[in-house]
Design a protein around this motif. Sequence first.
Motif, short mmCIF file in Angstrom:
data_model
loop_
_atom_site.label_atom_id
_atom_site.label_comp_id
_atom_site.label_asym_id
_atom_site.label_seq_id
_atom_site.Cartn_x
_atom_site.Cartn_y
_atom_site.Cartn_z
N PHE A 121 0.82 -1.22 0.00
CA PHE A 121 0.00 0.00 0.00
C PHE A 121 0.85 1.27 0.00
O PHE A 121 0.46 2.27 -0.60
CB PHE A 121 -1.02 -0.03 1.14
N VAL A 122 2.02 1.23 0.61
CA VAL A 122 2.95 2.36 0.53
C VAL A 122 3.40 2.56 -0.92
O VAL A 122 3.45 3.68 -1.43
CB VAL A 122 4.15 2.17 1.48
N ASN A 167 0.58 4.00 -3.01
CA ASN A 167 0.46 5.43 -2.72
C ASN A 167 1.49 6.23 -3.51
O ASN A 167 1.18 7.28 -4.09
CB ASN A 167 0.61 5.67 -1.22
N LYS A 168 2.72 5.76 -3.57
CA LYS A 168 3.78 6.42 -4.34
C LYS A 168 3.45 6.44 -5.83
O LYS A 168 3.57 7.47 -6.49
CB LYS A 168 5.10 5.67 -4.07
N VAL A 172 0.46 6.02 -7.47
CA VAL A 172 -0.70 6.80 -7.90
C VAL A 172 -0.38 8.29 -7.93
O VAL A 172 -0.91 9.02 -8.76
CB VAL A 172 -1.97 6.51 -7.06
N LYS A 173 0.51 8.73 -7.06
CA LYS A 173 0.96 10.14 -7.10
C LYS A 173 1.79 10.38 -8.35
O LYS A 173 1.60 11.40 -9.03
CB LYS A 173 1.74 10.49 -5.84
N ASN A 220 -3.97 10.23 -8.01
CA ASN A 220 -4.28 10.32 -6.57
C ASN A 220 -5.38 11.33 -6.28
O ASN A 220 -6.16 11.13 -5.35
CB ASN A 220 -3.02 10.63 -5.76
#
Length: 113
Positions: free
Chosen positions: A64-65, A68-69, A71-72, A77
């Motif tokens: 999940f980390v 998150n990276k 999608v940015k 995001n």
Amino acid sequence: MSCIFCKIVSGEIPSKKLYEDDKVLAFYDISPEAPVHFLVIPKEHIKSANEINEENASIISHIFVVINKLVKELNINETGYRIVNNCGKDGGQTVDHMHFHVLGQRDLKWPPG
């Protein structure tokens, strides 16, 4: 080794890599269902979410980390995206190696089907 995702991790089968570290690999789906559609898999063979335990649970938070990276980096995001993990036959799992689909850049309806 007969697992297609293990073969992708080993480099035996090529993929369009998006991200890789010592724990996970992210690559674009070969049959995308959205303009952005990639998978994130643990390099360790974990058959499904049913096999998550105390010893391997930290890989989930790491996945999940990484999501998150990514999608940015892909600029989805803010507009939104969907993370999907299918578990077992009735859940739609077609590869017996735990994986997370990340889909974005289109309106994703609910229920999905």
